[in-house]
Design a protein around this motif. Structure first.
Motif, PDB file in Angstrom:
ATOM      1  N   SER A  53       0.196   7.667   1.668  1.00 38.77           N
ATOM      2  CA  SER A  53       1.057   6.500   1.588  1.00 38.77           C
ATOM      3  C   SER A  53       0.232   5.224   1.504  1.00 38.77           C
ATOM      4  O   SER A  53      -0.841   5.109   2.079  1.00 38.77           O
ATOM      5  N   HIS A  96       3.360   9.149  -2.514  1.00 37.84           N
ATOM      6  CA  HIS A  96       3.538   9.419  -1.090  1.00 37.84           C
ATOM      7  C   HIS A  96       4.954   9.929  -0.821  1.00 37.84           C
ATOM      8  O   HIS A  96       5.859   9.796  -1.647  1.00 37.84           O
ATOM      9  N   ASP A 140       3.544  10.868   4.836  1.00 42.58           N
ATOM     10  CA  ASP A 140       2.187  11.254   4.431  1.00 42.58           C
ATOM     11  C   ASP A 140       1.080  10.448   5.105  1.00 42.58           C
ATOM     12  O   ASP A 140      -0.058  10.904   5.182  1.00 42.58           O
TER      13      ASP A 140
END
Length: 237
Positions: free
Chosen positions: A5, A227, A159
């Motif tokens: 992310s 992500h 993530d």
């Protein structure tokens, strides 16, 4: 393409995010019964509360396009006072709170809330969430007493935990454990367990590249950067 992310650069105004917003309303129509004026489920009888951010008006646009908002039935919350002032100028018919949601849970504007969208984009399992989330206990209980149901949507970054060398599946399991533990006290006649939110064995799928629905969570990619987000959708009664 990275599978991590990057919250500083991810956009909130994209097709994936629009699908997530639509999905929240879809679940309300499919699973909630008492938050609507009648069985036709055309208009809500409670207020929808949401953390706004720069694109929070897109949720209002969606709800009004579908015609489901009660008159004045939206509460927007943001830490940025100028942003809230701007929203209030544009939409004085709605309710606005400048400040930390958890410090305003007993504000007059919150009295009719039956739907809470914690679209904060925070990281799954972050320490502040573990401290703050139990504070919504009273809001949930009031909504249950008033309407017989309460809807919670909580969108979190999945993530990014890998940056702290944590497994995504384990992090989401701990998140589900915490949510179930906090909300169980609001449901004296019903059981709420972590496995009801996230089925046993889901961790392996999450540690892979899974995208889709697992129990009460929708795992989706938040942007083209790759992500994944974990959006909890929960109807309590």
């Amino acid at each position: 393409m990275t599978n991590l992310s990057d919250r500083q650069h991810d956009a909130f105004d994209n097709p994936a995010k629009a699908h997530c917003r639509d999905g929240n309303l879809r679940v309300l129509r499919a699973a909630a019964h008492l938050l609507w004026e009648d069985d036709n489920r055309l208009r809500l009888r409670c207020d929808w509360c949401e953390l706004m951010g720069a694109t929070g008006l897109l949720t209002i646009d969606m709800l009004e396009r579908e015609g489901v908002l009660a008159a004045g039935g939206f509460v927007g919350v943001d830490l940025d006072r100028p942003r809230i002032d701007s929203f209030r100028q544009r939409r004085p018919d709605l309710k606005w709170i400048a400040g930390n949601l958890y410090e305003h849970l007993h504000a007059a504007e919150m009295a009719n809330v039956g739907i809470l969208n914690l679209d904060e984009y925070g990281e799954i399992g972050n320490r502040s969430a573990e401290t703050d989330f139990p504070l919504i206990h009273g809001l949930v209980r009031r909504g249950l007493e008033r309407f017989g149901e309460f809807a919670l949507f909580w969108n979190q970054d999945l993530d990014s935990v890998s940056r702290r060398r944590q497994y995504r599946g384990q992090a989401l399991r701990r998140h589900a454990d915490m949510v179930a533990s906090v909300l169980q006290d609001c449901l004296p006649r019903r059981e709420l367990t972590s496995a009801m939110l996230l089925p046993a064995g889901s961790e392996a799928h999450i540690d892979g590249s899974f995208v889709g629905v697992l129990g009460a969570f929708e795992i989706y990619r938040g942007s083209a950067r790759g992500h994944r987000m974990a959006n909890l959708r929960l109807i309590l009664r």
